[in-house]
Structures are given as structure tokens and as C-alpha cells.
Design an enzyme around this catalytic site. Structure first.
Site, mmCIF file in Angstrom:
data_model
loop_
_atom_site.group_PDB
_atom_site.id
_atom_site.type_symbol
_atom_site.label_atom_id
_atom_site.label_comp_id
_atom_site.label_asym_id
_atom_site.label_seq_id
_atom_site.Cartn_x
_atom_site.Cartn_y
_atom_site.Cartn_z
ATOM 1 N N GLU A 218 -53.831 -9.858 5.551
ATOM 2 C CA GLU A 218 -55.054 -9.012 4.926
ATOM 3 C C GLU A 218 -55.802 -9.223 6.602
ATOM 4 O O GLU A 218 -56.220 -10.495 6.765
ATOM 5 C CB GLU A 218 -55.809 -9.575 4.017
ATOM 6 C CG GLU A 218 -54.910 -9.427 2.809
ATOM 7 C CD GLU A 218 -54.441 -8.129 2.376
ATOM 8 O OE1 GLU A 218 -54.792 -7.208 3.156
ATOM 9 O OE2 GLU A 218 -53.852 -7.875 1.219
ATOM 10 N N CYS A 252 -64.484 -8.085 6.616
ATOM 11 C CA CYS A 252 -63.363 -7.431 7.455
ATOM 12 C C CYS A 252 -63.569 -6.057 6.890
ATOM 13 O O CYS A 252 -63.016 -5.096 7.820
ATOM 14 C CB CYS A 252 -62.026 -8.359 6.955
ATOM 15 S SG CYS A 252 -61.900 -8.215 5.101
#
Length: 471
Positions: A218, A252
């Protein structure tokens, strides 16, 4: 040559967990339910301590933000998994070719992989450790979790308090004391989950490849908001600004930059000038989060200075100083007319700076985004369903939130993951259960096998059967 003490401890923990897996390879539903309930109980019991530890690691992090973005999703996510787990664990019936295998059965059995490694970043360290653990435990696995070097207070808390809830052969937290991260990623786990930067993700994947260890990465990237001309500009500003400056932009899946119709940029800026001081009256408000460390603080100031020196308009959205070195706080900023090759437009920002980019034609936006690495998310804002679908179809990303940003990540039944340079693999939802399971195909032969007719020596009967099957 003997392994360093930290590395030897990692090896010993993995060996202990693997032995426990072999002794009890498939935990029952009741056992998995107890693990999930214990994890949820831990979060509730240590809610305040977790908030305080994270704030200490940041310098200042709003307890409300930690409760909203970390504690609540972890608690609520466990409730969701508990409600679905029995169904997820059921064997799946699959069809059988009746001509070749009459009476046989096919099943897919979700079974635990074994020991899963988790490498956790500093920005949401409770969410990004305990939410994956929810799916790891639901799938019947054991776990080793390595915390970030920027999460020292939190790591100490977890290492000290978690053993009262889980024995080390079930769950072990590991602090980063120097060189631990690479040694951790080199362990022969049954699966490895990494959340962090693309640069580190490449190193982790290369290390895991030595063991043919499957990885879920990720990562991040430059997730854009795309505001279309038909969408109310004030609503867009309210929603984009909330997400962008949550955790001071250190997310993010935050909005990295926003594309706006050229005619709407001035209105967006005016809305921002009114909205942000109402949310954060001053830079030193405890509601506003610090930048995680000195290096990140300096990197962001350098990017702002570079844009300003090259002709961009840099707008601080709060009254008073634009930043404070003592607390590592940088005020929310908007940047207009940043050069195409500036730091702000070429690197993931990961901070409270929002470049606004104007467009006259949506094709320009599509071409620009597709010209770079695929982002972890895109955020189209439009009331026209066809326009939204065009952007979803033509701009690939890990996920999408429509007419808002970030919140697709908060949906327990949607998979979360990147694509291309923003990552690979998914967790959350049933996809999380599948990621940490081996979906094991099992064929059950019938009492009588018709393939006995096709054993050598081949003769007339075999020819007739094969001619029938291949006619």
C-alpha cells in the site's frame, strides 16, 4: 557469524509462531471470534493511552483526529468482520465437469496462510496495524508487526501492554531500533503487508522476493481532486479542505492537488480563506497536527520556497506565522501557478500544501493524470453521472471517492489497495479475508471414476470415449 541480537529475536519469534501454526493450523470460528473481541477490547481499554502516545510521537496530534481516523475505524471494522466472518469461512461450492467426473465434488476451502508480517508507517500507526490485524486474525493467522522509527512512544505502549491480550506465539509487536526493517522484510513470512513510500516498498518487495513471500504493498502517489464546472465550488472547497488538512496532509490517500475550472479558481481561494480560519483559528491550536519530524518539515518548506522563487503564488490560509519550527507546524497553504516541473507537482506532497491547477478542457486533466504514475485514488466532483463515469473509466487509480475525498477508505465492505506504482493487493472487506487466506481448491473423487475407462492400454473403447468428448 552469529545474527545480531535483534535479528535473532525476530527469527525466534517467527519460529515460535510457526510452531504454533503447525500445532493448530485451522482455528475455529469461536477461536477467531475471541481473537477479534480481544483486539477490540484492547483498543477500548487503551483508547486514551493510544491517543497520547501518537500525539507524543508527532509533537502534537489532535486526540479527536486519532479517535476519528484510527480508533473508531478499528473498533467499528471489527464489528463488521464479526458480522461477516462465519459466511466468509464457509467452503465454496464449485461446479464439476459432469462428463468426465460424474459424482465428484469441487470445493474451495479458505484456510490460514500461517504467519503474516506487517510493516506499519507512522502516519496512522494504530489504524494501519490493528485494521490489518482484524483481517489477519479473521483468516486464522498469527502476526508479527514492525512499527515505524517515528512511532517510538506508541511502539513501547503496544509492546508493553499487548501481551496481556495475546501471547507472543499469536501476536508480537517489534520496535525499529536500527536495521530492523530490512531484517524483518527478509523473514520467510507466509505473507507480508507493507504500507509506506514507493521507494521503501521496492526494497521490501525485493527482500521478500528472496523467500518468494507474497506481498501486499500500500503505497501512495499524487491523488488528484477533479472539480467539474457543474459542481458547487463552496461545497467542493469545504470537502477537499477538510480532507487535505486532516493530519496536516500526512495521509497517503489525501488530496495531493486539485484541478479546477480556470474560472472557478478565484472563488475556491476565497472560500478557503474563510473556511480555514474558522476551523483552525491559529497555528498553535491543539486541533492542528504537527509535521512528524524535522526532515519532513524542512522538505515541505523547501518545496514552498522553490515554488515561490519560480513565480508561484503561495497563500497561507491562517492569520499569523506561516510555520513554527518549535512545534513543527506548517499552516494550511494553497499554491497557484506552480511550475510543471516543481517539487510540488512532481513529488507526493504529504503535507498541508494544496496546489490548484486550472483547466479549460477535461481532456487536459485526463491526459495529465494518465501521463504520470497511477495514483492511489482519484476524486471526481460532478453532478453529471456520465462525466463521473468517464473519469472512472479513463483514469485508472487504486480507488475512487465521488463528490468527496478519502472516504472510500473508510468503507468496511470496499477493498482498499493501489494499482501500479501506488501498490498491489487489497485488504478491507472480504478481499482482506481472502488476501490473508489460501483459497485452497479441493477435488473429491466419486466412489467410481469413469476415467478408469481411459487407462492404458488404449483400445477401441478409449477411442470411442475420446471421440465423444472431443466431437
Amino acid at each position: 557469524m552469529t545474527a545480531p541480537p535483534a535479528h535473532a529475536a525476530l527469527d525466534a519469534t517467527l519460529a515460535r509462531q510457526r510452531a504454533a501454526c503447525l500445532a493448530q493450523p485451522v482455528p475455529t470460528f469461536a477461536e477467531r471470534k475471541r481473537d477479534l473481541q480481544a483486539l477490540q477490547r484492547y483498543i477500548r481499554d487503551h483508547k486514551l493511552a493510544l491517543c497520547e502516545a501518537i500525539s507524543a510521537d508527532y509533537g502534537n496530534r489532535s486526540h479527536h483526529e486519532t479517535l476519528l481516523a484510527e480508533i473508531f475505524p478499528a473498533i467499528d471494522g471489527i464489528d463488521h468482520v464479526l458480522g461477516q466472518l462465519k459466511k466468509w469461512m464457509q467452503p465454496q461450492r464449485r461446479s464439476v465437469d459432469w462428463r468426465n467426473f460424474p459424482g465428484a465434488r469441487n470445493r474451495v476451502l479458505p484456510q490460514p496462510l500461517g504467519v503474516v508480517g506487517v510493516i506499519v508507517p507512522w502516519n496512522f500507526p494504530v489504524n494501519l496495524s490493528l485494521v490489518p490485524l482484524t483481517y489477519i486474525f479473521a483468516a486464522g493467522n498469527r502476526a508479527m508487526v514492525k512499527m515505524s522509527e517515528n512511532s517510538r512512544h506508541l511502539a513501547r505502549l503496544l509492546i508493553a501492554t499487548m501481551p496481556a491480550y495475546f501471547p507472543p506465539e499469536k501476536l508480537q509487536f517489534v520496535d525499529e531500533t536500527g536495521g530492523v526493517g530490512m531484517a524483518f522484510s527478509q523473514l520467510p513470512f507466509d505473507h507480508l503487508l507493507f504500507t509506506g513510500s514507493g521507494q521503501t516498498g521496492r526494497a521490501v518487495m525485493a527482500a521478500a522476493a528472496r523467500n518468494l513471500c507474497p506481498v501486499t504493498l500500500e503505497l501512495g502517489g499524487k491523488a488528484p481532486a477533479i472539480v467539474c464546472a457543474d459542481f458547487d465550488m463552496r461545497t467542493a472547497a469545504e470537502r477537499i479542505l477538510f480532507v487535505k488538512y486532516l493530519n496536516a496532509g500526512q495521509i497517503c490517500t489525501s488530496v495531493d492537488h486539485a484541478w479546477l475550472p480556470e474560472a472557478g479558481i478565484a472563488a475556491f481561494v476565497e472560500h478557503a480563506r474563510r473556511i480555514m480560519p474558522a476551523r483552525y483559528p491559529r497555528l498553535d491550536t491543539p486541533d492542528y497536527t504537527s509535521i512528524i519530524d524535522e526532515a519532513a518539515f524542512e522538505r515541505l518548506l523547501q518545496a514552498l520556497d522553490e515554488a515561490r522563487e519560480r513565480g508561484a503564488q503561495v497563500i497561507s490560509l491562517l492569520p499569523g506565522p506561516a510555520y513554527d519550527r518549535a512545534t513543527r507546524k506548517i499552516a494550511p497553504h494553497i499554491v497557484l501557478d506552480a511550475p510543471e516541473d516543481s517539487l510540488l507537482l512532481t513529488r507526493e506532497i504529504f503535507g498541508p500544501v494544496l496546489p490548484l491547477r486550472g483547466y479549460a478542457d477535461l481532456e487536459t486533466v485526463i491526459a495529465s493524470i494518465n501521463g504520470g504514475p497511477r495514483p492511489l485514488a482519484i476524486y471526481p466532483f460532478s453532478n453529471d453521472a456520465r462525466t463521473v463515469q468517464t473519469l472512472i473509466d479513463r483514469v485508472m487509480s487504486g480507488g475512487v471517492s465521488v463528490n468527496d475525498a478519502l472516504f472510500h477508505v473508510g468503507q468496511h465492505d470496499l477493498p482498499f489497495g493501489g494499482v501500479g506504482e501506488s501498490g498491489m493487493g487489497h485488504y478491507h472487506g472480504v478481499e482482506g479475508f481472502h488476501t490473508f487466506s489460501k483459497l485452497r481448491p479441493v477435488f473429491y473423487q466419486a466412489r467410481y471414476s469413469p476415467l478408469a475407462l481411459l487407462r492404458p492400454p488404449y483400445g477401441r473403447l478409449a477411442s470411442r470415449v475420446l471421440n465423444f468428448l472431443t466431437r
